[in-house]
Scaffold this active site. Structure first.
Site, PDB file in Angstrom:
ATOM      1  N   LYS A  40     -14.999   7.751  -4.317  1.00  0.00           N
ATOM      2  CA  LYS A  40     -16.275   8.023  -3.631  1.00  0.00           C
ATOM      3  C   LYS A  40     -16.825   9.386  -4.034  1.00  0.00           C
ATOM      4  CE  LYS A  40     -14.477   5.262   0.073  1.00  0.00           C
ATOM      5  NZ  LYS A  40     -13.531   5.317   1.172  1.00  0.00           N
TER       6      LYS A  40
ATOM      7  N   LYS B 115      -9.196  13.206   4.807  1.00  0.00           N
ATOM      8  CA  LYS B 115      -8.378  11.979   4.785  1.00  0.00           C
ATOM      9  C   LYS B 115      -7.373  12.086   5.925  1.00  0.00           C
ATOM     10  CE  LYS B 115      -7.478  12.884   0.512  1.00  0.00           C
ATOM     11  NZ  LYS B 115      -7.122  12.258  -0.749  1.00  0.00           N
ATOM     12  N   ARG B 116      -6.595  11.017   6.140  1.00  0.00           N
ATOM     13  CA  ARG B 116      -5.546  11.083   7.165  1.00  0.00           C
ATOM     14  C   ARG B 116      -4.695  12.328   6.937  1.00  0.00           C
ATOM     15  NH1 ARG B 116      -1.346   7.622   7.130  1.00  0.00           N
ATOM     16  NH2 ARG B 116      -1.775   6.978   5.016  1.00  0.00           N
TER      17      ARG B 116
ATOM     18  N   THR C 204      -8.927   5.906  -2.275  1.00  0.00           N
ATOM     19  CA  THR C 204     -10.282   5.436  -2.624  1.00  0.00           C
ATOM     20  C   THR C 204     -11.298   6.547  -2.402  1.00  0.00           C
ATOM     21  OG1 THR C 204     -10.427   4.458  -0.416  1.00  0.00           O
ATOM     22  CG2 THR C 204      -9.958   2.957  -2.243  1.00  0.00           C
TER      23      THR C 204
ATOM     24  N   HIS D  76       0.800  -1.230   0.000  1.00  0.00           N
ATOM     25  CA  HIS D  76       0.000   0.000   0.000  1.00  0.00           C
ATOM     26  C   HIS D  76       0.833   1.280   0.000  1.00  0.00           C
ATOM     27  CE1 HIS D  76      -4.151  -1.442   0.523  1.00  0.00           C
ATOM     28  NE2 HIS D  76      -3.622  -2.432   1.199  1.00  0.00           N
TER      29      HIS D  76
ATOM     30  N   LYS E 283       0.151  13.787   1.771  1.00  0.00           N
ATOM     31  CA  LYS E 283      -1.192  14.081   1.235  1.00  0.00           C
ATOM     32  C   LYS E 283      -1.394  15.588   1.032  1.00  0.00           C
ATOM     33  CE  LYS E 283      -3.322   9.913   3.213  1.00  0.00           C
ATOM     34  NZ  LYS E 283      -3.838   9.195   2.045  1.00  0.00           N
TER      35      LYS E 283
END
Length: 800
Positions: free
Chosen positions: A640, A525-526, A636, A332, A531
């Site tokens: 969505k 998100k985290r 992901t 991952h 990110k």
């Protein structure tokens, strides 16, 4: 009736649906046992399940019955669903992917079990106090009707101790792991229903307790009250918290303990089930497939080898052949620092026999490499499972590759990158066939039908019913209606209603009032530097400074925007916590600026979880997936958001690339450098000149002048970009990001064209279903087949 409050109504409703699930659950397990076909066991340290009641209602197909029944008692079904705590069994995309996979496995009638840990407090409940993240326990297990304690299913797990060897009559040497400490694993089972099928699979979660019993009466009676419960407390910490803070050595030991405890209990269970069939050990891989969700369960490889060699008496090579053919490993991450490593000293102390087995696995592996590449001494050091550093480390990802028959990435770019970067040498050794790609997917049942029921119904009215929920490619039918005025009108109304719902949640949780007619820009998100939530908030500051510099007349022409953030920072991750603090500090200034008013609002949604995602996702106009190119494996949440009629601003990273290919370049806003340029840019930052983007420099100046509070609070974030090489290329991508955000504003002004983009994007999202994903795993990695299920219409449609 007078004593029946919403919590009691939830209990009654949940137990009624649970009874239905139990019937199907038992039948499914009997059917799978009777068929005796190959089963998949999915090992994941996280299962981010979300609420179970709504999911059960939809999957059983009786939500309308429940709604009517609750209404008769004077309750709204939405209020009853709200009573449920989210199961605190995960944190990020890894755990939500595992939950989507369980849903798809059951919906496709595949024989499968999930195995995880039953965390008493999850990762933590996030509170924002004075702009800072504060971690408090998440008491989610107060009332949980969806789990069944299996006090008859317990396993004693060993830690510490020493290894003795003895020689049998045949002259064979056997290792015996002796002494140490025992901790008992107790099973808790959770039913996982499939959609529109009677299959209900099982998720087994392990809880830890003292093997010696909970209470030492002798110690208590002699006045030693604290140590009378010490064994129990020490044992229970193993399954107390997801990802204990491993900045400390004791935290590292606890985390490794967690991982071994969970895989050892799970393998004991799997082996026990196999032995009941009285088959030869050589048939084990024909009956059992085990998938490792990231490196956390890698010790399962070593544990199975230990069971086969030490306990079952198999020869090493025969056992290893079974092990390799049983396991598959999903990677991952491409970030080398995120690949797990544990010190040899910690292994020696905690799992002495497993360290010996790892050394033997490594020895035989390196011997085979040396035979194949006799003149490449450096290769041996590069691929060794044991890293010859100070201290020596066990590389878990390398162990996972060597011990599995298939290794897969989770998006095309990611799978290509792992083959050309971190695992390049292993491709040379094992050949390219061992490495494959399975692009992630999401379950449309939860992420469209449950999260956005009105949109789901509108789509169903145009594509001939709900079949698209089990075959998402049928979504392409709505593209025929892209110019249908009534359809477009309903589409826009549904989006607006979803935005009102989110605006209400924001007001409730943060007190900030936002205008639902604004563009809703979402990044949830985290919280992690890769990110790049810091890029987003720097962009927000840039927008704020630009608005402040305008005349009131110019401001009136600007497009109002709400920037919405959410996500948790790991307790020990200082920089991520600073990013949260900056977002909240900017919000505190911007939201109270009367000159700006509704033109810009900044919101941080506290304690982001699956249930909040189900409200946020359908309300998004644009969502941000802006990781440095080549760092996000897949993502992901990007899927969505698009499935719910929102567009993406993002980099060419992870699944964004495949989403672009499906929806078309006109329907996504891409920016930033490409993955192949990242290394050169980093090299230039370190060894050449590094100038900061002028617009970003203005943002830094505003922060350093104290516009958003104490400048010291945010200096680390600025120096990471300005003075420490800007590893995540925030400055390099800033200009492109700002320009692309201007294009978003421009596109959103033309609402007719925007709605066209949204409808077109949704119609082309059929590829990103977790059903497609699981079918690829089942065929290409696990070699398992669906069990045919006779549908009993009477049971389905009967009243609760």
């Amino acid at each position: 009736m007078f004593n029946c409050d919403e919590h009691a109504a939830y209990s009654a409703c949940a137990l009624a649906f649970r009874d239905r699930l139990i019937l199907e659950w038992n039948r499914t397990q009997q059917r799978q046992t009777y068929a005796d076909s190959k089963r998949l066991y999915y090992l994941s340290l996280e299962f981010l399940m979300g609420r179970a009641l709504d999911n059960a209602m939809l999957n059983i197909g009786q939500k309308d019955v429940a709604k009517a029944g609750l209404a008769e008692l004077g309750f709204r079904i939405e209020d009853i669903i709200e009573q449920e705590h989210d199961a605190a069994l995960g944190n990020g995309g890894l755990g939500r992917l595992a939950a989507c996979f369980l849903d798809s496995l059951a919906s496709l009638n595949l024989p499968a079990w999930g195995y995880g840990l039953r965390y008493r407090y999850g990762i933590f409940k996030q509170e924002i106090i004075d702009g800072y993240q504060v971690e408090v326990p998440d008491y989610w297990l107060d009332f949980n009707p969806w789990e069944f304690p299996r006090h008859d299913v317990t396993v004693d797990i060993q830690f510490y101790g020493h290894v003795n060897r003895s020689q049998g009559a045949s002259g064979k040497t056997t290792a015996h792991w002796e002494g140490g400490e025992m901790v008992r694993a107790v099973a808790f089972d959770v039913p996982i229903p499939g959609y529109a099928t009677t299959t209900t699979n099982n998720l087994r979660l392990w809880s830890s307790k003292a093997a010696s019993g909970e209470f030492d009466f002798q110690k208590f009676n002699s006045g030693d009250y604290e140590s009378s419960v010490a064994d129990q407390q020490r044992a229970e910490t193993i399954s107390a918290v997801l990802y204990p803070n491993d900045n400390l050595d004791r935290g590292k030991e606890l985390r490794l303990k967690q991982q071994y405890f969970w895989v050892a209990a799970s393998l004991y269970d799997i082996v026990r089930r196999f032995k009941k069939s009285k088959r030869a050990w050589s048939e084990f891989p024909e009956q059992v497939a085990i998938q490792l969700n990231d490196t956390h369960p890698t010790l399962a490889i070593v544990e199975l080898q230990r069971i086969l060699v030490d306990l079952e008496g198999l020869e090493w090579d025969d056992a290893w052949n079974i092990v390799v053919n049983t396991f598959g490993y999903t990677n991952h991450t491409v970030l080398p620092e995120a690949l797990e490593k544990w010190s040899v000293g910690l292994f020696q102390h905690l799992l002495p026999r497993h360290l010996q087995i790892i050394y033997d696995i490594n020895l035989f592996f390196l011997q085979s490499v040396e035979r194949a590449f006799p003149n490449d001494r450096e290769l041996l050091a590069r691929v060794s499972i044991i890293e010859e550093s100070q201290p020596k480390m066990v590389r878990m990802a390398f162990l996972a590759i060597v011990g599995s028959h298939k290794v897969n990435g989770v998006a095309e770019l990611h799978s290509d990158l792992i083959k050309t970067t971190i695992f390049k040498d292993f491709v040379s050794i094992f050949g390219p066939d061992k490495f494959t790609n399975v692009t992630n997917g999401i379950t449309p049942r939860r992420w469209l039908h449950q999260a956005n029921p009105r949109l789901s119904d509108l789509i169903a009215s145009k594509v001939g019913g709900n079949d698209f929920l089990t075959d998402l490619t049928k979504l392409n039918g709505i593209e025929l209606f892209v110019n249908d005025k009534q359809f477009r009108k309903e589409w826009a109304e549904i989006k607006h209603a979803n935005k009102i719902r989110l605006a209400n949640l924001i007001k409730e949780t943060s007190g900030v009032i936002v205008n639902p007619s604004s563009l809703f820009d979402v990044q949830v998100k985290r919280i992690h530097e890769y990110k790049r939530q810091q890029l987003n908030i720097f962009g927000v500051i840039h927008r704020y400074l630009t608005l402040k510099a305008m005349s009131p007349e110019e401001r009136q022409k600007q497009l109002p925007r709400v920037s919405i953030f959410g996500g948790k920072a790991a307790p020990g991750y200082w920089m991520a916590k600073q990013i949260i603090h900056l977002i909240n500090s900017v919000g505190g200034v911007v939201n109270n600026d009367k000159e700006i008013g509704d033109l810009l609002k900044v919101v941080f949604v506290e304690d982001y979880n699956v249930s909040k995602a189900e409200i946020i996702t359908p309300a998004s106009d644009i969502s941000e997936h802006i990781s440095t190119a080549g760092t996000e494996a897949s993502g992901t949440s990007n899927m969505k958001f698009v499935l719910n009629g929102g567009l993406i601003i993002g980099t060419c990273d992870g699944a964004n690339i495949e989403i672009t290919r499906e929806v078309g370049e006109n329907n996504i806003f891409l920016f930033g450098n490409l993955a192949e340029d990242v290394e050169d840019l980093r090299h230039a930052h370190t060894y050449g000149s590094h100038t900061i983007d002028p617009d970003l420099a203005k943002v830094f100046a505003a922060i350093e002048e104290g516009m958003f509070g104490s400048t010291e609070d945010f200096s680390g974030m600025i120096t990471a970009v300005r003075d420490h090489g800007d590893f995540y290329l925030v400055s390099d991508d800033f200009h492109s990001y700002i320009e692309t955000q201007a294009l978003v504003d421009e596109a959103y002004r033309d609402q007719e064209e925007w709605v066209t983009k949204c409808i077109t994007s949704v119609s082309r999202m059929g590829f990103f279903s977790s059903d497609r994903c699981i079918s690829e795993y089942a065929e290409g990695i696990w070699n398992i087949e669906p069990l045919h299920v006779e549908r009993d219409a009477g049971v389905r449609k009967g009243e609760l």
